[in-house]
Design a protein around this motif. Structure first.
Motif, short mmCIF file in Angstrom:
data_model
loop_
_atom_site.label_atom_id
_atom_site.label_comp_id
_atom_site.label_asym_id
_atom_site.label_seq_id
_atom_site.Cartn_x
_atom_site.Cartn_y
_atom_site.Cartn_z
N PHE A 194 0.92 -1.28 0.06
CA PHE A 194 0.10 -0.13 0.05
C PHE A 194 0.91 1.29 -0.04
O PHE A 194 0.69 2.25 -0.50
N ASP A 195 1.86 1.13 0.94
CA ASP A 195 2.88 2.35 0.85
C ASP A 195 3.49 2.69 -0.46
O ASP A 195 3.48 4.01 -1.02
N LYS A 196 3.90 1.68 -1.35
CA LYS A 196 4.49 1.76 -2.40
C LYS A 196 3.45 2.24 -3.58
O LYS A 196 3.91 3.19 -4.49
N MET A 197 2.22 1.94 -3.50
CA MET A 197 1.14 2.38 -4.27
C MET A 197 0.88 4.02 -4.08
O MET A 197 0.78 4.51 -5.10
N ARG A 198 0.92 4.31 -2.84
CA ARG A 198 0.67 5.53 -2.58
C ARG A 198 1.69 6.56 -3.24
O ARG A 198 1.55 7.47 -3.81
N ASP A 199 2.95 6.09 -3.06
CA ASP A 199 4.09 6.79 -3.65
C ASP A 199 4.30 6.61 -5.21
O ASP A 199 5.21 7.19 -5.79
N GLY A 200 3.44 5.93 -6.03
CA GLY A 200 3.42 5.53 -7.27
C GLY A 200 4.92 4.95 -7.79
O GLY A 200 5.12 5.02 -8.97
N ARG A 201 5.32 3.87 -6.87
CA ARG A 201 6.51 3.13 -7.09
C ARG A 201 6.06 1.99 -8.08
O ARG A 201 6.98 1.31 -8.42
N VAL A 202 4.79 1.68 -8.07
CA VAL A 202 4.39 0.27 -8.68
C VAL A 202 3.05 0.39 -9.43
O VAL A 202 2.42 1.30 -9.30
N LEU A 203 3.15 -0.29 -10.63
CA LEU A 203 1.89 -0.48 -11.24
C LEU A 203 0.92 -1.76 -10.39
O LEU A 203 -0.19 -1.20 -10.12
N ARG A 204 1.43 -2.67 -10.11
CA ARG A 204 0.71 -3.63 -9.46
C ARG A 204 1.94 -4.61 -8.51
O ARG A 204 3.00 -5.12 -9.10
N SER A 205 1.51 -4.50 -7.40
CA SER A 205 2.26 -5.49 -6.51
C SER A 205 1.30 -6.76 -6.53
O SER A 205 0.10 -6.64 -6.31
N VAL A 206 1.74 -7.92 -6.65
CA VAL A 206 1.01 -9.24 -6.68
C VAL A 206 1.11 -10.04 -5.56
O VAL A 206 2.53 -10.63 -5.56
N VAL A 207 0.49 -10.63 -4.92
CA VAL A 207 0.75 -11.56 -3.61
C VAL A 207 0.60 -12.98 -4.42
O VAL A 207 -0.38 -13.38 -5.07
N VAL A 208 1.54 -13.68 -4.06
CA VAL A 208 1.72 -14.98 -4.65
C VAL A 208 1.54 -15.90 -3.55
O VAL A 208 2.45 -15.66 -2.46
N LEU A 209 0.71 -16.99 -3.61
CA LEU A 209 0.35 -18.08 -2.49
C LEU A 209 0.99 -19.40 -2.98
O LEU A 209 1.18 -19.60 -3.99
#
Length: 361
Positions: free
Chosen positions: A346-361
């Motif tokens: 969420f922090d990276k999203m707010r800062d515009g550092r990612v398009l998508r972080s994806v959780v892999v299980l």
């Protein structure tokens, strides 16, 4: 017998999310149990965490997911254990007034699982967008599970479940972009870049990406942007007009959802052009425009709900385009993370550092 699984829970408004053990029931009538393989971290999840959607805490977050059917409930047809699926937060009911009018993409009574997933103490969880997929397993309505080609890797395929479909559909379905059109897209995050990709695939001859971050503008060219405008130091309305013969774009897509970007999109259109809002605004935001301009400029002002998609029709098509190399879903995946890394995502999203972080299980 309920399944004990690890999951990401937003317990209180604005508080950091927590990794907890939750209980997921076996599927009942019309339900399926899905073993989640990957789930994107979408801005809507952050809206839930911050209480900007509603106050039905605690929330089970995550909704942009792909996985495998583990079991099906009574009465479920067309799905079986082992099927590879992308989860959709709209499952047309077939019976509401919109479905009966032949517009199932607007379904007003979309299906969700009826049994609750709960905390260990029995507290019901409100699953984000009726899915709740930041979990090792989740329970959804059968209509929310759409079979797709299993050759698509889950990190990429799951993104069709929300952000990619929303942006792509905003261009292709809501905006009806056609061959030879000029298109401007404001906001080059995941949804905006999906709109750029959709416009390019639909045959637009000029796709103009607008953002305040040069890094995002550089990335937008990967998805089909032919021109870029940094609106931090340039009037984007004049810039888009300059790139379209002085007229403005045929279709403008606001993938930000703020009053200032909506106003820019309104005046960025050519006469009789289409404005599509797909960015989600905060509940207290307002827009004011001169009524004479609404009348004299003509055209259409539209909101795009989930890209006006029909998941059972559109998800397999987008997966086919991905597998054939025409839709770069891999380009949206900035990083893969574990369940316990959602808060930092969420922090990276707010800062515009990612398009998508994806959780892999």
């Amino acid at each position: 017998m309920p399944h004990e699984v690890h999951a990401v829970v937003a317990a209180k408004q604005g508080a950091p999310v927590e990794l907890q053990t939750i209980l997921v029931p076996d599927p009942g009538p019309g339900e399926v149990l899905v073993a989640v393989q990957a789930c994107g971290v979408c801005h809507t999840d952050l809206h839930y965490r911050d209480g900007a959607i509603n106050d039905e805490f605690p929330f089970l977050l995550g909704h942009e997911a792909a996985g495998v059917i583990e079991s099906v409930g009574p009465g479920v047809t067309g799905l079986a254990p082992g099927d590879y699926v992308v989860l959709a937060w709209r499952a047309p009911c077939g019976n509401c007034r919109s479905c009966r009018r032949g517009r199932p993409w607007y379904c007003f009574d979309s299906g969700n699982a009826t049994q609750p997933m709960t905390l260990r103490d029995g507290t019901p969880l409100a699953p984000a967008l009726g899915i709740g997929a930041f979990a090792e397993k989740t329970l959804v309505a059968a209509g929310q599970a759409v079979k797709v080609d299993p050759n698509a890797r889950p990190e990429a395929a799951g993104l069709i479940g929300c952000g990619v479909m929303a942006g792509y559909g905003a261009a292709v379905h809501t905006g009806a972009v056609g061959s030879g059109d000029t298109v401007a897209v404001i906001g080059c995050g995941g949804v905006g870049n999906a709109a750029i990709a959709g416009a390019s695939i639909a045959g637009a001859r000029r796709v103009i990406a607008v953002d305040i971050d040069d890094r995002k503008l550089d990335g937008a060219t990967r998805f089909g942007a032919t021109h870029t405008v940094n609106s931090r130091g340039t009037d984007p309305i004049e810039a888009v007009r300059g790139l379209t013969g002085g007229h403005g774009a045929d279709v403008v897509i606001d993938a930000v959802g703020r009053p200032e970007t909506y106003r820019q999109a309104f005046y960025m259109r050519d006469l009789a052009g289409t404005l599509v809002q797909v960015g989600v605004p905060e509940p207290d935001m307002r827009i004011e425009l001169p009524l004479i301009d609404l009348f004299s400029r003509g055209g259409a002002l539209k909101s795009s709900w989930y890209g006006d998609c029909l998941p059972s029709r559109d998800f397999p098509v987008l997966i086919d385009r991905y597998l054939s190399g025409r839709l770069d879903l891999d380009g949206f995946v900035t990083e893969t993370i574990a369940l316990d890394e959602v808060e930092s995502a969420f922090d990276k999203m707010r800062d515009g550092r990612v398009l998508r972080s994806v959780v892999v299980l």
